[in-house]
Design an enzyme around this catalytic site. Structure first.
Site, short mmCIF file in Angstrom:
data_model
loop_
_atom_site.label_atom_id
_atom_site.label_comp_id
_atom_site.label_asym_id
_atom_site.label_seq_id
_atom_site.Cartn_x
_atom_site.Cartn_y
_atom_site.Cartn_z
N ASP A 1 0.81 -1.22 0.00
CA ASP A 1 0.00 0.00 0.00
C ASP A 1 0.84 1.27 0.00
OD1 ASP A 1 0.96 -0.36 2.61
OD2 ASP A 1 -0.98 -0.95 3.39
N ASN B 1 -7.42 -2.87 14.18
CA ASN B 1 -8.82 -3.14 13.82
C ASN B 1 -8.94 -4.37 12.92
OD1 ASN B 1 -7.73 -2.19 11.46
ND2 ASN B 1 -9.21 -0.54 11.14
N HIS C 1 -7.15 -4.89 10.13
CA HIS C 1 -6.85 -4.69 8.71
C HIS C 1 -5.57 -5.41 8.30
CE1 HIS C 1 -4.44 -0.64 9.21
NE2 HIS C 1 -3.64 -1.67 9.34
N GLU D 1 -9.60 -2.13 5.33
CA GLU D 1 -10.23 -1.83 6.61
C GLU D 1 -11.51 -2.65 6.77
OE1 GLU D 1 -8.35 -0.23 8.41
OE2 GLU D 1 -7.73 1.75 7.70
#
Ligand code: PGA
Length: 242
Positions: free
Chosen positions: A67, A136, A138, A143
């Site tokens: 990313d 979280n 990810h 996400e």
């Protein structure tokens, strides 16, 4: 799934580096999927050490990063281009033309996502994908969401992600709000996945990811479906596993 727990950061980093270097020793033309963030820094240091000892060459390796932030100048110290140069690329013999990171400054971001997917396709499959884990759940910047996207795409970063990454910036307001990320479809297509998770603050989420239900609310839980997943944990992260 193969879960290995380490009682020291040094041993964990060494084990992760051994897997990555071993992959290149077995397949010199290996295609590697690479990750950024705090977790892999020590692993990259070990890999550089192995390179300096003459144990491995990256001359024929191809890499694809997971990313990159959108609209953060490429030479900004917190861009993933800068991160990869500082932590790995500037220290090894990986030709520039064989390093791939999504271009978060492309004029047409959709076209850039398609170009990135095509480049991955053209390289053949990713042989080994290195992954960290967000608080979280990810992976890359995929996400939690009602539905997950297969290929590379533009993503709005979750507040939790921006808060976690604020430690690298002057303030949370400086953390970009969007990123380009490889999709979960591409990640799951990798022949082998190496998930590395460190710290007590990730004990709950790694338990959910590995032992909870498979759900897009915890994108890493999809890794449970992968036939060749290796998980390296420090004892703090492993603390809540059943
Ligand atoms: P970290 O990030 O290694 O900085 O904790 C992991 C991630 O968000 O994937």
């Amino acid at each position: 799934m193969n879960i290995i727990t380490f009682d020291s950061d040094a041993k964990l980093n060494e084990a992760a580096a051994n897997i990555i270097v071993g992959q290149i020793q077995t397949i010199p033309r290996a295609v590697l999927g690479l990750a950024t963030g705090g977790t892999p820094v020590g692993i990259y240091k070990e890999i550089v050490r192995d390179y300096e000892r003459g144990m491995v060459s990256f001359r024929n390796v191809t890499t694809f990063n997971l990313d990159e932030y959108v609209n953060l100048p490429i030479d900004h110290p917190e861009s993933y281009h800068s991160y990869m140069n500082a932590n790995l690329f500037s220290h090894i013999d990986l030709p520039e033309s064989q390093r791939h990171i999504p271009d978060g400054n492309a004029a047409d971001l959709e076209a850039e996502c398609r170009r990135y997917d095509e480049a991955i396709e053209l390289s053949g499959q990713i042989d080994l994908q290195l992954l960290g884990l967000g608080h979280n759940g990810h992976i890359g910047f995929n996400e939690p969401a009602h539905a997950l996207i297969k290929g590379t795409h533009i993503v709005e970063l979750a507040e939790k992600t921006r808060e976690a990454n604020a430690r690298f910036f002057d303030s949370i307001d400086d953390v970009p709000k969007q990123a380009l990320t490889m999709g979960v479809g591409t990640i799951l297509k990798a022949k082998k996945i190496l998930l590395v998770v460190k710290g007590a603050d990730k004990a709950d989420i790694i338990r959910e990811a590995l032992q909870g239900p498979i759900t897009t609310d915890v994108p890493a839980s999809l890794l449970q479906t992968h036939p060749n997943l290796i998980v390296l944990l420090d004892s703090a992260a492993a603390g809540k596993l059943a």
